[in-house]
Design a protein around this motif. Structure first.
Motif, PDB file in Angstrom:
ATOM      1  N   HIS A  60      -6.711 -18.914  36.372  1.00 43.61           N
ATOM      2  CA  HIS A  60      -5.915 -18.214  37.376  1.00 43.61           C
ATOM      3  C   HIS A  60      -4.532 -18.854  37.427  1.00 43.61           C
ATOM      4  CE1 HIS A  60      -9.163 -15.760  39.083  1.00 43.61           C
ATOM      5  NE2 HIS A  60      -9.918 -16.734  38.600  1.00 43.61           N
ATOM      6  N   VAL A  61      -3.501 -18.010  37.411  1.00 45.45           N
ATOM      7  CA  VAL A  61      -2.125 -18.511  37.409  1.00 45.45           C
ATOM      8  C   VAL A  61      -1.330 -17.829  38.516  1.00 45.45           C
ATOM      9  CG1 VAL A  61      -2.166 -19.047  34.939  1.00 45.45           C
ATOM     10  CG2 VAL A  61      -1.348 -16.825  35.686  1.00 45.45           C
ATOM     11  N   GLY A  62      -0.280 -18.498  38.925  1.00 47.00           N
ATOM     12  CA  GLY A  62       0.588 -17.972  39.962  1.00 47.00           C
ATOM     13  C   GLY A  62       1.513 -16.887  39.427  1.00 47.00           C
ATOM     14  N   ALA A  63       2.199 -16.226  40.338  1.00 45.32           N
ATOM     15  CA  ALA A  63       3.078 -15.105  39.984  1.00 45.32           C
ATOM     16  C   ALA A  63       4.223 -15.533  39.073  1.00 45.32           C
ATOM     17  CB  ALA A  63       3.621 -14.454  41.248  1.00 45.32           C
ATOM     18  N   PHE A  64       4.890 -16.630  39.404  1.00 40.86           N
ATOM     19  CA  PHE A  64       6.018 -17.080  38.585  1.00 40.86           C
ATOM     20  C   PHE A  64       5.550 -17.469  37.189  1.00 40.86           C
ATOM     21  CE2 PHE A  64       8.714 -20.458  36.887  1.00 40.86           C
ATOM     22  CZ  PHE A  64       9.909 -19.757  36.778  1.00 40.86           C
ATOM     23  N   GLU A  65       4.451 -18.223  37.118  1.00 39.48           N
ATOM     24  CA  GLU A  65       3.943 -18.658  35.821  1.00 39.48           C
ATOM     25  C   GLU A  65       3.472 -17.473  34.982  1.00 39.48           C
ATOM     26  OE1 GLU A  65       3.046 -19.959  38.767  1.00 39.48           O
ATOM     27  OE2 GLU A  65       4.026 -21.914  38.642  1.00 39.48           O
ATOM     28  N   SER A  66       2.850 -16.481  35.631  1.00 36.95           N
ATOM     29  CA  SER A  66       2.405 -15.309  34.870  1.00 36.95           C
ATOM     30  C   SER A  66       3.598 -14.553  34.305  1.00 36.95           C
ATOM     31  CB  SER A  66       1.522 -14.398  35.716  1.00 36.95           C
ATOM     32  OG  SER A  66       2.237 -13.812  36.767  1.00 36.95           O
ATOM     33  N   MET A  67       4.691 -14.488  35.073  1.00 40.06           N
ATOM     34  CA  MET A  67       5.909 -13.844  34.569  1.00 40.06           C
ATOM     35  C   MET A  67       6.463 -14.628  33.370  1.00 40.06           C
ATOM     36  SD  MET A  67       9.585 -13.198  36.385  1.00 40.06           S
ATOM     37  CE  MET A  67      10.002 -14.917  36.268  1.00 40.06           C
ATOM     38  N   TYR A 112      -6.823 -29.047  34.349  1.00 43.06           N
ATOM     39  CA  TYR A 112      -5.761 -30.023  34.124  1.00 43.06           C
ATOM     40  C   TYR A 112      -5.325 -29.933  32.670  1.00 43.06           C
ATOM     41  CZ  TYR A 112      -6.989 -32.002  38.599  1.00 43.06           C
ATOM     42  OH  TYR A 112      -7.213 -32.160  39.940  1.00 43.06           O
ATOM     43  N   ALA A 113      -4.050 -30.215  32.427  1.00 44.79           N
ATOM     44  CA  ALA A 113      -3.537 -30.126  31.062  1.00 44.79           C
ATOM     45  C   ALA A 113      -2.543 -31.250  30.797  1.00 44.79           C
ATOM     46  CB  ALA A 113      -2.867 -28.777  30.834  1.00 44.79           C
ATOM     47  N   LYS A 114      -2.270 -31.435  29.512  1.00 40.86           N
ATOM     48  CA  LYS A 114      -1.275 -32.418  29.106  1.00 40.86           C
ATOM     49  C   LYS A 114      -0.389 -31.819  28.021  1.00 40.86           C
ATOM     50  CE  LYS A 114      -3.347 -36.704  30.486  1.00 40.86           C
ATOM     51  NZ  LYS A 114      -4.509 -36.146  31.130  1.00 40.86           N
ATOM     52  N   LEU A 115       0.891 -32.166  28.119  1.00 46.31           N
ATOM     53  CA  LEU A 115       1.849 -31.877  27.056  1.00 46.31           C
ATOM     54  C   LEU A 115       1.828 -33.081  26.121  1.00 46.31           C
ATOM     55  CD1 LEU A 115       4.946 -30.776  29.188  1.00 46.31           C
ATOM     56  CD2 LEU A 115       3.233 -29.288  28.138  1.00 46.31           C
ATOM     57  N   HIS A 116       1.765 -32.847  24.822  1.00 47.94           N
ATOM     58  CA  HIS A 116       1.824 -33.928  23.842  1.00 47.94           C
ATOM     59  C   HIS A 116       3.167 -33.802  23.126  1.00 47.94           C
ATOM     60  CE1 HIS A 116      -2.395 -35.369  24.044  1.00 47.94           C
ATOM     61  NE2 HIS A 116      -2.523 -34.195  24.642  1.00 47.94           N
ATOM     62  N   PRO A 123       7.662 -43.808  20.804  1.00 48.45           N
ATOM     63  CA  PRO A 123       6.237 -43.534  21.012  1.00 48.45           C
ATOM     64  C   PRO A 123       5.995 -42.095  21.466  1.00 48.45           C
ATOM     65  CG  PRO A 123       6.963 -45.454  22.295  1.00 48.45           C
ATOM     66  CD  PRO A 123       8.177 -44.826  21.690  1.00 48.45           C
ATOM     67  N   SER A 124       4.830 -41.573  21.126  1.00 48.65           N
ATOM     68  CA  SER A 124       4.433 -40.247  21.598  1.00 48.65           C
ATOM     69  C   SER A 124       4.249 -40.294  23.109  1.00 48.65           C
ATOM     70  CB  SER A 124       3.123 -39.812  20.957  1.00 48.65           C
ATOM     71  OG  SER A 124       3.239 -39.790  19.571  1.00 48.65           O
ATOM     72  N   LEU A 125       4.389 -39.154  23.740  1.00 49.39           N
ATOM     73  CA  LEU A 125       4.230 -39.059  25.182  1.00 49.39           C
ATOM     74  C   LEU A 125       3.160 -38.036  25.527  1.00 49.39           C
ATOM     75  CD1 LEU A 125       7.979 -38.775  26.259  1.00 49.39           C
ATOM     76  CD2 LEU A 125       6.527 -40.797  26.446  1.00 49.39           C
ATOM     77  N   GLU A 126       2.371 -38.338  26.541  1.00 47.91           N
ATOM     78  CA  GLU A 126       1.449 -37.381  27.139  1.00 47.91           C
ATOM     79  C   GLU A 126       1.915 -37.187  28.569  1.00 47.91           C
ATOM     80  OE1 GLU A 126      -2.682 -38.350  27.220  1.00 47.91           O
ATOM     81  OE2 GLU A 126      -2.846 -38.358  25.050  1.00 47.91           O
ATOM     82  N   ILE A 127       2.171 -35.932  28.939  1.00 51.13           N
ATOM     83  CA  ILE A 127       2.670 -35.642  30.277  1.00 51.13           C
ATOM     84  C   ILE A 127       1.709 -34.685  30.971  1.00 51.13           C
ATOM     85  CG2 ILE A 127       4.582 -34.687  31.619  1.00 51.13           C
ATOM     86  CD1 ILE A 127       6.418 -35.518  29.268  1.00 51.13           C
ATOM     87  N   ASP A 128       1.222 -35.100  32.131  1.00 48.35           N
ATOM     88  CA  ASP A 128       0.304 -34.292  32.923  1.00 48.35           C
ATOM     89  C   ASP A 128       1.040 -33.071  33.466  1.00 48.35           C
ATOM     90  OD1 ASP A 128      -1.130 -34.253  36.068  1.00 48.35           O
ATOM     91  OD2 ASP A 128      -2.338 -34.085  34.258  1.00 48.35           O
ATOM     92  N   CYS A 129       0.388 -31.922  33.446  1.00 55.15           N
ATOM     93  CA  CYS A 129       1.002 -30.704  33.983  1.00 55.15           C
ATOM     94  C   CYS A 129      -0.080 -29.666  34.276  1.00 55.15           C
ATOM     95  CB  CYS A 129       2.033 -30.139  33.024  1.00 55.15           C
ATOM     96  SG  CYS A 129       1.349 -29.577  31.468  1.00 55.15           S
ATOM     97  N   ARG A 130       0.340 -28.582  34.889  1.00 54.20           N
ATOM     98  CA  ARG A 130      -0.589 -27.476  35.125  1.00 54.20           C
ATOM     99  C   ARG A 130      -0.758 -26.705  33.812  1.00 54.20           C
ATOM    100  NH1 ARG A 130       2.112 -24.392  40.045  1.00 54.20           N
ATOM    101  NH2 ARG A 130       3.718 -24.346  38.459  1.00 54.20           N
ATOM    102  N   PRO A 131      -1.964 -26.191  33.554  1.00 57.32           N
ATOM    103  CA  PRO A 131      -2.169 -25.431  32.321  1.00 57.32           C
ATOM    104  C   PRO A 131      -1.213 -24.248  32.170  1.00 57.32           C
ATOM    105  CG  PRO A 131      -4.263 -25.997  33.278  1.00 57.32           C
ATOM    106  CD  PRO A 131      -3.217 -26.393  34.290  1.00 57.32           C
ATOM    107  N   ILE A 135       1.145 -23.781  28.936  1.00 60.79           N
ATOM    108  CA  ILE A 135       1.039 -22.607  28.068  1.00 60.79           C
ATOM    109  C   ILE A 135       2.361 -21.851  28.002  1.00 60.79           C
ATOM    110  CG2 ILE A 135      -0.094 -20.350  27.846  1.00 60.79           C
ATOM    111  CD1 ILE A 135      -2.678 -21.843  28.858  1.00 60.79           C
ATOM    112  N   ALA A 136       3.035 -21.710  29.139  1.00 55.07           N
ATOM    113  CA  ALA A 136       4.340 -21.031  29.141  1.00 55.07           C
ATOM    114  C   ALA A 136       5.318 -21.755  28.224  1.00 55.07           C
ATOM    115  CB  ALA A 136       4.891 -20.944  30.563  1.00 55.07           C
TER     116      ALA A 136
END
Length: 158
Positions: A60-67, A112-116, A123-131, A135-136
């Motif tokens: 389930h995603v919010g309106a802004f993210e779905s756009m 939960y998701a991570k950007l790699h 060094p590589s980075l892992e950043i926590d974010c919303r899925p 995806i956007a």
């Protein structure tokens, strides 16, 4: 000043698990309608993902993210950069590359998701974010999207 978005306390409660990442594709977005409401008022938007075995995952995603996801799927570029376009531009200007995104956990009904990210000579980075944000952003840079096996198993149980 402390960061109000520091995920330390939440991450301390979630137990790390083996990911066994599975690649997924975005099938599309659908409006979830509440048939108990007058005129079937729109509830949330559902993002549908599918792995190579055909298992489907609904997020389930919010309106802004779905756009933002819709615009990326349609290859529509706004006249001025929106938030996810800004993030893409920022990562690129700082010499980074979004290698992949991983939906790595499902805890108390929340994904939960991570950007790699990789950077040259850093060094590589892992950043926590919303899925939905991951995806956007991934769709804007053609980065692969993965889901941890345990998330697919938990989320696709009937």
């Amino acid at each position: 000043m402390s960061n109000p978005y520091d995920e330390t306390s939440e991450n301390e409660n979630r137990q790390p698990r083996a990911l066994e990442e599975k690649r997924v594709e975005v099938l599309g977005l659908w409006e979830a309608r509440d048939t108990t409401e007058p005129e079937g008022l729109i509830g949330e938007v559902v993002l549908l993902l599918r792995d190579t075995r055909g298992r489907r995952l609904q997020v389930h995603v919010g309106a802004f993210e779905s756009m933002a996801i819709h615009n990326a799927l349609q290859k529509e570029a706004p006249e001025r950069p929106l938030t996810h376009d800004l993030l893409r531009n920022l990562v690129e200007k700082l010499g980074g590359v979004l290698e992949r995104v991983v939906i790595d956990d499902l805890w108390q009904g929340t994904f939960y998701a991570k950007l790699h990210l990789t950077r040259e000579k850093a060094p590589s980075l892992e950043i926590d974010c919303r899925p939905s944000d991951a995806i956007a952003l991934a769709l804007r840079v053609s980065a692969p999207i993965f889901v941890a096996e345990h998330v697919l198993v938990e989320a696709t149980q009937d």
